[in-house]
Enzyme design. Structure first.
Site, PDB file in Angstrom:
ATOM      1  N   LYS A 137       0.856  -1.190   0.000  1.00 31.91           N
ATOM      2  CA  LYS A 137       0.000   0.000   0.000  1.00 31.91           C
ATOM      3  C   LYS A 137       0.890   1.237   0.000  1.00 31.91           C
ATOM      4  CE  LYS A 137      -3.917   1.982   2.641  1.00 31.91           C
ATOM      5  NZ  LYS A 137      -4.827   1.757   3.781  1.00 31.91           N
TER       6      LYS A 137
ATOM      7  N   SER B  64     -10.129  -0.495   7.013  1.00 27.17           N
ATOM      8  CA  SER B  64      -9.505  -0.264   5.711  1.00 27.17           C
ATOM      9  C   SER B  64      -8.828  -1.470   5.078  1.00 27.17           C
ATOM     10  CB  SER B  64      -8.477   0.877   5.804  1.00 27.17           C
ATOM     11  OG  SER B  64      -9.145   2.114   5.776  1.00 27.17           O
TER      12      SER B  64
ATOM     13  N   SER C 259      -9.793   1.921   2.927  1.00 31.01           N
ATOM     14  CA  SER C 259      -8.892   2.682   2.084  1.00 31.01           C
ATOM     15  C   SER C 259      -7.900   1.818   1.312  1.00 31.01           C
ATOM     16  CB  SER C 259      -8.102   3.681   2.927  1.00 31.01           C
ATOM     17  OG  SER C 259      -7.268   2.999   3.850  1.00 31.01           O
TER      18      SER C 259
END
Lengths: 95, 482, 484
Positions: free
Chosen positions: C76, C175, C151
């Site tokens: 990420k 997330s 997210s």
């Protein structure tokens, strides 16, 4: 607790965010939506409850007093939007 | 300007003490700052995204040591909070500090006043925090350069109660704190480098009235400036009030060179720092055991040292206070006393000649050109009669100027007191022979007057011997011969 | 090759069926072909990946088999990676080449992982749909008109489309789990303090936790095994031994006590979602687990508590983005105030600014007690609810998300509605517990996920439960069409 554009402007200043007049109404409305939801907290009976800052109630580990961090100036100064003579540059600060 | 009636002065201090640790409070970065800008600013100190703080054990221990030295409550649990505001020398946009749960609670410090009185000044609390970096305004063609070498240096901020009512008390308190932290070895006490910083909160009021509005005066980088700045601000506040004006709560910046102060630009909207517990740090726990160990290891503190001086050297409370007041002075004094074999003489020299000279040249005792050992040597020579006190001053001066050890100077400059009484007798005879009128006058005087009049002959003999004669011996000889 | 799990690929590498270079090139090729449509990567680090792959092949040849040797992983874009842009999905850091590497990434690299690139995400991890990214929204591979959740939306979507066989994510309020559910993959949020936060750009420090997303619970176990552990650079990272997650996978669930909180099945919950989660629990029941009804009364207040605490911490954490030392700076600032305000207003997107404002307000004088302090008290009530429950049960289960993937733009102008996407995941972050989401079927062709929550440091237990479930089901093996 509904907030008005003045409160929004104050928070924006504290947070160093520029909020244009054209945005204020919409932003205030959205923030009021959020705060309206958040206001459910007022229902909770928490008079006898201690705040919990961390999920695990453990204590701070302490580091030995040794120098372990290297000089990184030459690595980080190029990341700065403006620098000179080893310093980060900002518009003149008046004290 | 003259002020009407009585005014009471109320003073409180906020003192920032830079802790003498190797590394910063939340990072393993060196606390040296002297070099190039940003050479001692690590990823953590720079507030790089994703970096995190870890607390320096020694900073905690130093704060506890301080707390123990002022008989304060030591918090078994203390909490770091974030104080949020934007400033270029504050890389993370918040200062990590303590507010609701500081590590050192209420304590007290006893101060000695010149009058001989003592007074207790209460400490509200002391907390740990990180220092900010520095803004450099020169050499950046109208812009400001940011150097973060100092960012993250550990500080304790000591907050006093508003217990002081004069500049003398405030300075005595400041000196006492200075003495405590330097005795503990937790701070080098160098005010000129900002390693110990005193902010003074001052207000005035008529007796019996509630507290007046206070101002905060900053940038006091010596005790002398502190004293002057307080006098200046007290006079200013009384002037304003007597002219019917109001005191504005503000921060004032003192300028020692001009002995003036100015208001720092205050933002119309007072800052709202939005303190909250730092979520990157956990509560700091200090165990009973740790506290006991630190207590057992405490070095001799100023109060104990003072008591010892009174007891061991028979010094007055005030002298003992002065000499024990700073660790550097105390070390110097004790060394000089030991080498000289006379504590009283050592005390007199340290507080007299040496203090005057240091003061005149604005030097710290630690940087004194005359070492404690040399002063001790000088005292020895004074005691054993090798030199007179007058010559001693001359030797001291020469030693100060780097001419070598007192013994060397005495030898090289031939300053040895005349111990040969035959030679001295000749000179005395000569002086008597050269001053018949004065001899006549002396002989016609009564005892009381003679005591004064003999001074003339002593002076002549000393002049003739270039001060090398032993004044007592001269006196004796003169009395015999006259 | 890309339909294989990480565990299978590891076996293939070690058996010499293919090289890490071949594997890495295969995934890099897939990213090239398909990510134009999905937008799941912000940066692809092809050169570095191939270098790491070659090094892994040499290691394998030398008999140096570590946990992740030669396995391609997508990180990420919230994790700092030295020499590689680390944007956090924000214009603010569009030009930020991280000067150091996050511990979680470093640990995986030490175990031999190959970094494919940096995945798209909601800006500063603030969002549940991946629509707040400066780099544009990620599309859900099951229906590209829909969101992937957020997210960690890029990680979950890329993984589901088999553009990477394993990924890292971070979870502050759901997330990892919510996008895992919406994309039909498995995602684990470990116990707060299990994985180091060093080098992970902070959103809400007391809630943030990094974790793996994989095609199976076993894959997550493999990645967590590498990521977890003490780090003296993170004060909140705990010095607890790391369990043998892989070794615990096969344990029986016979006698397992599954707590089923009534609050996870409210009256207004979509019936299909409720049925899906119940069906998953029934599968475990078949294997001998017992379902125990319980109540966690305070978690009703988890969303409001979260939307005070998270923005409050974020408002402070994001103050360092001031245009001085790194990141975006506005053109020609006329003074310091202008520098701050324009840099931050131009560098941050709308949702980030909203949250900064909410957090600033919640911490400001006069409101602190009513908001922040009260939220922290509610946080304790929530944690205590879970602690009580875990005296009677081994795990707690329910739906991960109250809905399947929604249409892009459907909630963009309605933050509060968006926030409700995390209604079942947020309480876990407030309490600091470990939880995972596993694929548990489809509703109208869209994946649904079931959440398994464990007690502190019981990652091994919840991975085991998910693994046993996945041994009996094949939901986790389903791949979206169109990405051949």
């Amino acid at each position: 607790m509904a907030i008005d554009s003045k409160v929004v402007a104050r928070a924006a200043h504290l947070a160093r965010l520029r909020v244009d007049d054209s945005e204020t109404a919409e932003l205030s409305a959205r923030l009021n939506d959020i705060l309206g939801m958040v206001d459910q907290l007022q229902q909770a009976d928490v008079d006898q409850v201690e705040p919990l800052a961390h999920p695990l109630e453990v204590s701070q580990p302490l580091r030995d007093d040794r120098v372990t961090e290297p000089d990184v100036r030459d690595k980080v100064l190029p990341l700065a939007p403006a620098s000179e003579d080893g310093c980060f540059l900002v518009p003149r600060v008046i004290e | 300007m003259s002020h009407s009636g009585n005014w009471e002065v109320v003073i409180g201090l906020e003192v920032h003490v830079q802790l003498a640790t190797q590394s910063k409070i939340f990072s393993g970065t060196s606390t040296q700052t002297g070099d190039d800008p940003n050479r001692h600013a690590s990823l953590i100190d720079l507030g790089m995204p994703g970096t995190l703080p870890v607390v320096n054990k020694e900073a905690i221990r130093n704060a506890v040591r301080f707390g123990l030295a002022v008989n304060a409550d030591i918090a078994r649990r203390s909490v770091f909070e974030r104080k949020n505001y934007f400033y270029p020398d504050l890389p993370k946009g918040y200062q990590t500090t303590q507010l609701a749960e500081p590590i050192v609670g209420a304590g007290e410090v006893e101060i000695q006043l010149e009058s001989g009185d003592k007074k207790l000044v209460r400490i509200h609390h002391a907390h740990l925090e990180e220092d900010a970096g520095k803004s450099l305004h020169e050499d950046f063609h109208g812009q400001t350069g940011i150097d973060l070498n100092r960012a993250g240096t550990p500080l304790i901020e000591i907050v006093s109660e508003p217990d002081m009512s004069s500049a003398e008390e405030a300075v005595a308190f400041a000196r006492k704190l200075h003495s405590i932290v330097t005795s503990l070895g937790i701070c080098d006490g160098d005010m000129s480098q900002g390693n110990m910083r005193f902010d003074v909160n001052i207000s005035v009021r008529r007796p019996g009235e509630p507290l007046g509005t206070r101002t905060e005066t900053k940038n006091l980088n010596s005790f002398r400036f502190m004293e002057k700045a307080i006098a200046l601000e007290v006079a200013r506040q009384i002037d304003v009030l007597e002219d019917g004006g109001e005191i504005v709560q503000e921060t004032r910046l003192y300028n020692g060179e001009t002995n003036t102060a100015r208001s720092m630009r205050t933002k119309e909207d007072a800052n709202d720092y939005r303190y909250f517990p730092c979520p990157d740090l956990l509560p700091v726990m200090v165990s009973e055991e740790d506290i006991q160990t630190l207590r057992d290891e405490l070095p001799e503190l100023p109060d104990a040292r003072k008591a010892r001086y009174i007891e061991q050297y028979q010094l007055s409370a005030y002298d003992a206070d002065l000499l024990s007041g700073s660790i550097a002075t105390a070390r110097y004094f004790e060394t000089a006393a030991e080498h000289g074999g006379d504590a009283k003489l050592a005390a007199n020299w340290v507080m007299g000649e040496l203090a005057a000279k240091l003061n005149a040249e604005d030097k710290d005792i630690a940087d004194s050109p005359v070492s404690a050992e040399h002063l001790g040597e000088l005292i020895q020579r004074l005691k054993d009669g090798t030199i007179s006190s007058k010559i001693a001053k001359q030797v001291f001066e020469a030693c100060w100027n780097g001419d070598g050890s007192p013994d060397r100077i005495i030898e090289a400059q031939g300053l040895k007191q005349m111990s040969d009484s035959g030679e001295l007798e000749k000179i005395v005879d000569q002086v008597i022979a050269d001053s018949p009128a004065q001899v006549e006058d002396y002989r016609n005087s009564d005892d009381a007057k003679r005591k004064k009049k003999i001074g003339f002959f002593v002076g002549q003999v000393m002049k003739a011997t270039q001060g090398k004669a032993n004044p007592q011996q001269v006196n004796q000889l003169l009395q015999q011969k006259l | 090759m890309h339909d294989k799990t990480l565990t299978e690929l590891k076996a293939g590498l070690n058996a010499g069926d293919f090289s890490s270079r071949e594997l890495t090139e295969h995934f890099l090729d897939r990213i090239k072909r398909h990510d134009g449509e999905l937008n799941s990567f912000i940066t692809v680090t092809e050169e570095q990946a191939l270098r790491q792959a070659d090094a892994a092949d040499q290691a394998i040849a030398a008999g140096d088999h570590r946990l992740l040797t030669g396995l391609p992983i997508a990180h990420k874009d919230i994790f700092c990676t030295e020499g590689v842009r680390t944007s956090c999905g924000s214009r603010m850091l569009d030009n930020f080449i991280a000067p150091y590497t996050a511990t979680a990434v470093e640990k995986m690299a030490t175990e031999g992982a190959v970094m494919l690139g940096k995945t798209n995400m909601d800006e500063f991890a603030m969002g549940s749909s991946n629509e707040t990214s400066f780099y544009g929204p990620v599309k859900n591979p099951w229906d590209t008109e829909r969101v992937p959740g957020g997210s960690s939306g890029g990680a979950a979507a890329g993984l589901a489309a088999r553009l990477a066989p394993g990924a890292t994510g971070t979870d502050t309020g759901g997330s990892i789990r919510q996008p895992a559910a919406l994309n039909g993959v498995t995602g684990l949020k470990p116990t707060y303090g299990r994985v180091s936060r060093w080098g992970m750009i902070a959103f809400a420090s007391s809630l943030d936790q990094a974790g793996p997303l994989g095609l199976s619970a076993a894959d997550c176990a493999l990645m967590l095994q590498a990521m977890a552990g003490h780090d003296e650079k993170d004060s909140t990272c705990l010095n607890e031994p790391v369990d043998d997650y892989l070794g615990a996978l096969d344990q029986s669930v016979d006698g397992l006590k599954i707590g089923v909180p009534e609050e996870f099945f409210p009256d207004n919950l979509d019936g299909a979602i409720a049925d899906n989660a119940r069906e998953a629990m029934r599968e475990l029941e078949k294997q001998g687990a017992k379902l125990i009804k319980l109540s966690l009364p305070s978690i009703k207040l988890s969303v409001p508590a979260y939307y005070v605490i998270a923005p409050a911490e974020a408002s402070s954490n994001l103050s360092r983005f001031d245009g001085v030392r790194f990141g975006y700076r506005c053109e020609d600032p006329k003074d310091l105030e202008d520098l701050y305000k324009r840099s931050r207003s131009e560098g941050f997107g709308a949702e980030v600014k909203r949250r900064i404002l909410v957090g600033t307000y919640a911490l400001s004088a006069g409101y602190y007690d009513a908001y922040y302090k009260r939220a922290q008290k509610v946080r304790r009530l929530i944690r205590d609810d879970f602690s009580r429950a875990f005296k009677d049960v081994d795990v707690i289960m329910g739906p991960t998300s109250p809905e399947t993937a929604f249409k892009l733009g459907a909630k963009a102008d309605d933050p509060v509605n968006m926030y409700m996407a995390d209604v079942f995941t947020i309480a876990v972050n407030l309490a600091g517990l470990p939880a995972l989401s596993m694929p548990s079927g489809f509703i109208n062709g869209l994946p649904a996920g079931t959440q398994v929550i464990g007690n502190y440091f019981q990652e091994g237990r919840i991975l085991n439960v998910a693994h046993r479930y996945q041994m009996a089901t094949d939901w986790h093996q389903q791949a979206p069409g169109g990405f051949a």
